[in-house]
Design a protein around this motif. Sequence first.
Motif, mmCIF file in Angstrom:
data_model
loop_
_atom_site.group_PDB
_atom_site.id
_atom_site.type_symbol
_atom_site.label_atom_id
_atom_site.label_comp_id
_atom_site.label_asym_id
_atom_site.label_seq_id
_atom_site.Cartn_x
_atom_site.Cartn_y
_atom_site.Cartn_z
ATOM 1 N N UNK A 315 0.815 -1.215 0.000
ATOM 2 C CA UNK A 315 0.000 0.000 0.000
ATOM 3 C C UNK A 315 0.847 1.262 0.000
ATOM 4 N N UNK A 316 2.087 1.142 0.453
ATOM 5 C CA UNK A 316 2.950 2.318 0.559
ATOM 6 C C UNK A 316 2.760 3.079 1.853
ATOM 7 N N UNK A 317 1.874 2.590 2.714
ATOM 8 C CA UNK A 317 1.612 3.258 3.983
ATOM 9 C C UNK A 317 2.454 2.658 5.109
ATOM 10 N N UNK A 318 2.431 3.345 6.267
ATOM 11 C CA UNK A 318 3.240 2.941 7.417
ATOM 12 C C UNK A 318 2.366 2.768 8.655
ATOM 13 N N UNK A 319 2.886 1.970 9.583
ATOM 14 C CA UNK A 319 2.252 1.790 10.884
ATOM 15 C C UNK A 319 3.084 2.527 11.918
ATOM 16 N N UNK A 320 2.431 3.264 12.812
ATOM 17 C CA UNK A 320 3.136 4.117 13.765
ATOM 18 C C UNK A 320 3.033 3.526 15.182
ATOM 19 N N UNK A 321 4.069 3.790 15.979
ATOM 20 C CA UNK A 321 4.105 3.240 17.336
ATOM 21 C C UNK A 321 4.707 4.256 18.295
ATOM 22 N N UNK A 323 6.031 3.141 21.378
ATOM 23 C CA UNK A 323 7.104 2.483 22.128
ATOM 24 C C UNK A 323 7.924 1.596 21.205
ATOM 25 N N UNK A 324 9.143 1.295 21.655
ATOM 26 C CA UNK A 324 10.022 0.438 20.868
ATOM 27 C C UNK A 324 9.448 -0.974 20.788
ATOM 28 N N UNK A 325 8.802 -1.431 21.849
ATOM 29 C CA UNK A 325 8.230 -2.765 21.845
ATOM 30 C C UNK A 325 7.118 -2.873 20.794
ATOM 31 N N UNK A 326 6.262 -1.873 20.742
ATOM 32 C CA UNK A 326 5.189 -1.870 19.744
ATOM 33 C C UNK A 326 5.773 -1.780 18.336
ATOM 34 N N UNK A 327 6.848 -1.043 18.219
ATOM 35 C CA UNK A 327 7.508 -0.913 16.911
ATOM 36 C C UNK A 327 8.064 -2.262 16.457
ATOM 37 N N UNK A 328 8.637 -3.002 17.354
ATOM 38 C CA UNK A 328 9.176 -4.327 17.010
ATOM 39 C C UNK A 328 8.053 -5.257 16.532
ATOM 40 N N UNK A 329 6.905 -5.168 17.157
ATOM 41 C CA UNK A 329 5.763 -5.980 16.726
ATOM 42 C C UNK A 329 5.322 -5.576 15.311
ATOM 43 N N UNK A 330 5.313 -4.282 15.052
ATOM 44 C CA UNK A 330 4.956 -3.796 13.706
ATOM 45 C C UNK A 330 5.972 -4.256 12.669
ATOM 46 N N UNK A 331 7.226 -4.290 13.073
ATOM 47 C CA UNK A 331 8.282 -4.741 12.162
ATOM 48 C C UNK A 331 8.102 -6.217 11.811
ATOM 49 N N UNK A 332 7.665 -6.999 12.771
ATOM 50 C CA UNK A 332 7.425 -8.416 12.501
ATOM 51 C C UNK A 332 6.242 -8.582 11.548
ATOM 52 N N UNK A 333 5.209 -7.780 11.730
ATOM 53 C CA UNK A 333 4.057 -7.811 10.811
ATOM 54 C C UNK A 333 4.510 -7.433 9.407
ATOM 55 N N UNK A 334 5.401 -6.442 9.328
ATOM 56 C CA UNK A 334 5.947 -6.016 8.036
ATOM 57 C C UNK A 334 6.648 -7.180 7.346
ATOM 58 N N UNK A 335 7.495 -7.894 8.100
ATOM 59 C CA UNK A 335 8.237 -9.025 7.517
ATOM 60 C C UNK A 335 7.301 -10.145 7.083
ATOM 61 N N UNK A 336 6.261 -10.376 7.864
ATOM 62 C CA UNK A 336 5.300 -11.411 7.514
ATOM 63 C C UNK A 336 4.517 -11.033 6.258
ATOM 64 N N UNK A 337 4.151 -9.778 6.165
ATOM 65 C CA UNK A 337 3.440 -9.318 4.956
ATOM 66 C C UNK A 337 4.303 -9.461 3.710
ATOM 67 N N UNK A 338 5.580 -9.190 3.859
ATOM 68 C CA UNK A 338 6.498 -9.338 2.718
ATOM 69 C C UNK A 338 6.647 -10.806 2.307
ATOM 70 N N UNK A 339 6.677 -11.665 3.326
ATOM 71 C CA UNK A 339 6.777 -13.106 3.030
ATOM 72 C C UNK A 339 5.545 -13.583 2.257
ATOM 73 N N UNK A 340 4.381 -13.095 2.695
ATOM 74 C CA UNK A 340 3.137 -13.478 2.014
ATOM 75 C C UNK A 340 3.122 -13.016 0.557
ATOM 76 N N UNK A 341 3.783 -11.880 0.317
ATOM 77 C CA UNK A 341 3.822 -11.329 -1.032
ATOM 78 C C UNK A 341 5.008 -11.839 -1.841
ATOM 79 N N UNK A 342 5.758 -12.752 -1.226
ATOM 80 C CA UNK A 342 6.917 -13.327 -1.926
ATOM 81 C C UNK A 342 8.049 -12.383 -2.118
ATOM 82 N N UNK A 343 8.180 -11.433 -1.205
ATOM 83 C CA UNK A 343 9.256 -10.439 -1.287
ATOM 84 C C UNK A 343 10.459 -10.841 -0.433
#
Length: 343
Positions: A315-321, A323-343
């Motif tokens: 989508x080109x959009x970002x998720x905001x956080x 705390x650092x802990x919440x940011x790490x969770x968002x980063x994991x979601x990012x990696x999972x989304x990329x895996x689903x898209x074959x990136x």
Amino acid sequence: MHRKFLRFLLAVSIIGLIGVYFIYRNVAGPEILAEGAASVYVEIPHGTSFEELTKLLLHKKLIPNEVVFRKLAQQLNYTGDPVRSGRYAVDPGMKLPDFIERLRSGKQAPVMVILTTERELSDVAKKVARFIEPDAQELLTLFQKQDFLDSLGYTKETLMSLFIPNSYEFYWDTSPRDFIRRMVEEHQKFWKRKDRYLIAERLGLTPAEVYTLASIVEKETLQNDEKERMAGVYYNRLQIGMKLQADPTAVFASRDFTTNRVTNYHLGVDSPYNTYKYKGLPPGPIAMASIASIDAVLYHEQHDYLYFCAKGDGSGYHTFAKTLEAHKQNAEIYRENRRKRGK
């Protein structure tokens, strides 16, 4: 004797009529461009002689008769060297005398100089050179001339903040110095509008600093509707003395503009532009910032976010956080989304 005189007068009259017809046919009558055709433009460089201009017009097939052109130009006092420089329109249906008068009077057709979000000053010079007479090297030389920059209150690092992306009307034969002077005028007008000077002051930032931060936002997201929130993140980091840690600054520091991903190599480049290495703003903009990005900094969203991460869903959009802990969770979601898209 009387008949011979009459014959002589008749002959002179016939010659005169032929002359009048010739002048009408070749000067007043024929059109340089037929009605309904598109206008064409002639660009006459500085220092062009009348002879060089004649050759230019012949090459462009804009002189229906060279002899008539020369005689008419002489009558209209348009043979001195050099001729006036500039870009001139040849309009459909225009007659030769009108065209010569346009050249003689210096009534130019303006050009639109279109500035977009270029990366470096050399890119700005190349873009501008597409529209006006000076070449890119002439412009870039002035952009780097320190005494000239000092007179304007800029450095080589901050000069990019002078340029506000927009379309500007210029004459083709504008000199590099006159181009910059016009940009200074437009810059001042821009910052006076909407109280931008005052708002920047309230934020504790100079216009150049606002522009520098805006250039980072410009390179972080293409989505205008999230720029104010993203600018708020960077402003919050500045306020608490936290490193900006902006990926685009690391890319700029490395000059690896073709990369699709930021790696440890980019993050490790030792440069004042690398905000992973140094606190605060870099020495100057990392690109030309759009008006949307500049205003996003000035009118940034007030919130407690300190982190953001791309969603990775295309989508080109970002998720905001906050705390650092919440940011790490968002980063994991990012990696999972990329895996689903074959990136």
